[in-house]
Enzyme design. Structure first.
Site, mmCIF file in Angstrom:
data_model
loop_
_atom_site.group_PDB
_atom_site.id
_atom_site.type_symbol
_atom_site.label_atom_id
_atom_site.label_comp_id
_atom_site.label_asym_id
_atom_site.label_seq_id
_atom_site.Cartn_x
_atom_site.Cartn_y
_atom_site.Cartn_z
ATOM 1 N N GLU A 318 0.820 -1.209 0.000
ATOM 2 C CA GLU A 318 0.000 0.000 0.000
ATOM 3 C C GLU A 318 0.854 1.259 0.000
ATOM 4 O OE1 GLU A 318 -2.682 1.968 -0.795
ATOM 5 O OE2 GLU A 318 -3.877 0.486 0.297
ATOM 6 N N ASP A 322 1.256 4.054 -3.034
ATOM 7 C CA ASP A 322 0.803 5.433 -2.833
ATOM 8 C C ASP A 322 1.922 6.438 -3.063
ATOM 9 O OD1 ASP A 322 -1.630 4.363 -2.125
ATOM 10 O OD2 ASP A 322 -1.382 4.655 0.024
ATOM 11 N N SER A 568 -7.005 1.739 -4.352
ATOM 12 C CA SER A 568 -5.845 2.248 -3.619
ATOM 13 C C SER A 568 -4.898 2.988 -4.541
ATOM 14 C CB SER A 568 -5.087 1.102 -2.933
ATOM 15 O OG SER A 568 -5.795 0.601 -1.830
ATOM 16 N N ASP A 609 -16.604 10.748 -19.278
ATOM 17 C CA ASP A 609 -17.682 9.847 -18.875
ATOM 18 C C ASP A 609 -17.319 8.406 -19.238
ATOM 19 O OD1 ASP A 609 -20.079 9.007 -17.861
ATOM 20 O OD2 ASP A 609 -21.292 9.734 -19.536
ATOM 21 N N GLY A 628 -23.544 9.609 -17.913
ATOM 22 C CA GLY A 628 -23.786 10.421 -16.719
ATOM 23 C C GLY A 628 -23.249 9.737 -15.479
ATOM 24 N N ASP A 630 -22.949 7.363 -12.306
ATOM 25 C CA ASP A 630 -23.432 6.021 -11.965
ATOM 26 C C ASP A 630 -22.672 5.536 -10.737
ATOM 27 O OD1 ASP A 630 -20.926 4.519 -12.922
ATOM 28 O OD2 ASP A 630 -21.556 5.508 -14.768
#
Length: 651
Positions: A318, A322, A568, A609, A628, A630
């Site tokens: 992780e 990052d 992540s 989109d 749009g 969702d």
């Protein structure tokens, strides 16, 4: 919360049956969480440290305050508040303090025994079990965990009707997030059955503190090891190997060029998750050569350090992911690492927030959040004072961890969500990954409709994530490049290894900025599921808000390159893009963008989109990405030139 077995009913519960004037059930627990057993009735002479969370003032206006500085049509956009202004605006009223104190005193607790926290938000006093039982119309019992850890709790408690509006919650009472030593937790997890706990209650012992544990379901997923020499022609291989240049090509943003001292970007990690400098250097040597031997700015909270005693993907994946991408994408701007918690006690999201806001610190739940000095002295424990305030919030903060909304009580989540609102008022953009299990929760667990317990994820009620369901953060979902497509073609919702977390809250109402988008989705793309699967009331918060690529990331972990998957990855990438936008605003003499959701929903054309893919889970195909907004990819992925133009037009 529709599926909670820890139900907060402060203002709507029926009257308690004892001959008292309109005492109402404030919180109630239906059954014990797994691993706990009743031991004995607590002796009436035992002393309990009682804490009453006072209702804050002006919370009914909080949304209006935030919209005033965050909505693109507001003349006060960007005029963020100081922390002192925020603290004063939301401090409990004198009426609240007087009402609650009078109630406590009337039960026989002398006024001089009652103290008020420095944050002004809590009343605290020691009371015998007999006194607490009289005050709360309840009975306290001693329970024992299978590890041997004792815990004091009651099954419900009651307060007078006229007092209820002035109290958020009281501890110790119904909560079972008591802290279990990390070694004991790991041993229990090895023996735990697949079905864990009832929805709405912390489903694992020490749920809040387990966020950084190597078994946490919110950590990224590891794929195959790769030969770095095989991806030299980066952009031709982006459908199989995501690198920093692939992301720049996808979202049309340039390398960083400047480092304005007003700008800042923070990544939050929870011990034992930690980066390895050798991994950063290996990544930089291949993708950002001038950063070799660079380190993030360390903000050590509650003894947090980048530990190296435990290594492997489950401890380093992780943080390596990052930081490698955050640092590379905003270079030469520096990245701050908030490393939270020591190696024994660990930490929760609240412990991080404590370090940013001293007024929040005094309100921690001692049964859910970390205690420092660490009560378990020994190697790796922090024996200094708890960090209450003293750390500054960066302009953008990305967190790649998350709970199931059903892991914690609604009262706990609402209180934390309001803190994100306050920090948004101060000009910080908070980002959280939306989860990797589609409509299911961490570890792909869903909620059994009959027992309300977590199951194996093959069926059941959808399991939304928190803090993604908090309307005052930006929830980030995941996309991927379509198999065999080029980096210039439209992406789809991520369906490789992970599925973008998305759905609807059972706790938080639908925010005004999102209302039109959510209602349009229900009208134009009605899902094939009913209330037996998810909260389809059309009145609750939907997530995610936006997305970014979350598949096939090339990451250096423990000396090797591997492919990594997860939201992540998506969250820190969006955070880097927002940091570059802040850099441009500061160069133009403007301030940080702060809470971005109102601007995003008012300008959906500033995003790409996504209309392909879904987020299956709970034995269903989940929701589908459509035109749009969702509940799979939100409004879409960043289009840097359009987003930059949108935010530069604002004051």
């Amino acid at each position: 919360m529709h599926f909670s077995f820890l139900t907060v009913t402060a203002l709507v519960a029926g009257a308690f049956a004892l001959p008292s004037v309109n005492h109402l059930v404030h919180e109630k627990r239906e059954r014990l969480p797994p691993g706990w057993q009743y031991h004995e009735k607590l002796q009436s002479s035992e002393v309990l440290p009682m804490s009453i969370a006072l209702t804050q003032s002006n919370l009914d206006k909080a949304d209006d305050f935030l919209m005033e500085v965050s909505h693109p049509e507001s003349p006060n956009f960007g005029k963020h508040w100081t922390h002192e202004e925020i603290a004063n605006k939301f401090a409990p009223s004198s009426e609240t303090v007087d009402t609650v104190k009078a109630w406590v005193v009337s039960s026989g607790i002398a006024p001089e025994r009652i103290s008020r926290s420095q944050s002004l938000g809590w009343l605290k006093f020691d009371a015998t079990v007999a006194e607490a039982e009289t005050l709360l119309r309840t009975e306290y019992h001693l329970y024992k965990h299978e590890t041997g850890k004792p815990h004091v709790a009651c099954s419900s408690y009651h307060i007078p009707e006229h007092v209820a509006p002035h109290v958020d919650f009281i501890t110790p009472t119904v909560h079972f997030d008591t802290k279990i030593p990390q070694a004991a937790v790991k041993d229990v997890e090895k023996r735990a059955p697949s079905t864990t706990a009832a929805a709405g209650h912390p489903v694992e012992t020490a749920a809040a503190l387990g966020i950084g544990a190597p078994t946490s379901g919110s950590l990224p997923k590891k794929g195959a090891l790769i030969n770095i020499k095989s991806i030299i022609d980066e952009l031709r291989n982006c459908n199989r190997f995501i690198t920093p240049n692939c992301l720049r090509a996808l979202y049309l943003f340039p390398p960083g060029l400047t480092a304005n001292p007003q700008n800042s970007y923070g990544i939050v990690e929870y011990t034992p998750q930690a980066y390895l400098q050798g991994d950063l250097d290996l990544f930089f040597a291949n993708f950002s050569k001038n950063q070799v031997q660079r380190t993030p700015i360390l903000a050590s909270i509650d003894g947090g350090i980048p530990q190296t005693t435990q290594q492997g993907f489950q401890f380093n994946g992780e943080s390596d992911l990052d930081l490698e991408y955050a640092m590379t994408l905003i270079n030469p701007q520096k990245t701050t690492l908030y490393q939270v918690g020591d190696q024994v006690e660990g930490a929760s999201f609240n412990d991080f927030l404590d370090a940013l806001d001293a007024s929040y610190c005094a309100g921690d739940d001692p049964l859910q959040d970390a205690t420092y000095p660490d009560p378990n002295p020994g190697p790796g424990s922090y024996q200094g004072p708890k960090n209450c305030g003293g750390f500054s919030a960066t302009k953008v903060i990305s967190t790649s961890y998350g709970y199931n909304e059903a892991d914690l009580t609604a009262a706990y989540e609402r209180r934390q969500c309001m803190e994100y609102m306050k920090l948004g008022l101060a000009g910080t953009s908070f980002l959280f990954s939306s989860g990797d299990s589609g409509v299911a929760g961490n570890r792909r667990q869903c909620i059994d409709p009959a027992t309300k317990e977590y199951n194996d994820g093959s069926s059941g009620i959808f399991n939304p994530g928190f803090p993604s369901t908090c309307p005052y953060i930006t929830s980030i979902g995941a996309t991927q490049i379509v198999p065999n497509a080029s980096v210039t073609q439209p992406e789809q919702a991520c369906e490789t290894v992970i599925f973008s977390g998305g759905g609807f809250s059972n706790v938080f109402p639908l925010p005004s900025y999102q209302s039109a988008a959510v209602k349009s989705w229900f009208t134009n793309h009605p899902p094939p599921y009913g209330a037996d699967r998810f909260n389809n009331s059309q009145n609750t918060r939907g997530f995610p808000d936006i997305s970014a690529n979350g598949a096939n990331y090339v990451v250096a972990v423990t000396g090797q390159f591997a492919l990594v998957y997860g939201t992540s990855a998506s969250s820190p990438v969006v955070g880097a893009i927002l940091t570059l936008i802040n850099e441009a605003r500061f160069a133009a003499g403007k301030g940080s963008i702060g809470f971005i959701n109102p601007t995003l929903y008012a300008n959906p054309g500033a995003l790409n989109d996504i209309t392909m893919g879904g987020n299956r889970g709970c034995g269903t195909p989940g929701f589908e990405a459509v035109e749009g907004w969702d509940p799979v990819t939100g409004l879409g992925t960043p289009n840097f030139p359009r987003l930059l133009a949108t935010f530069l037009k604002l004051p």
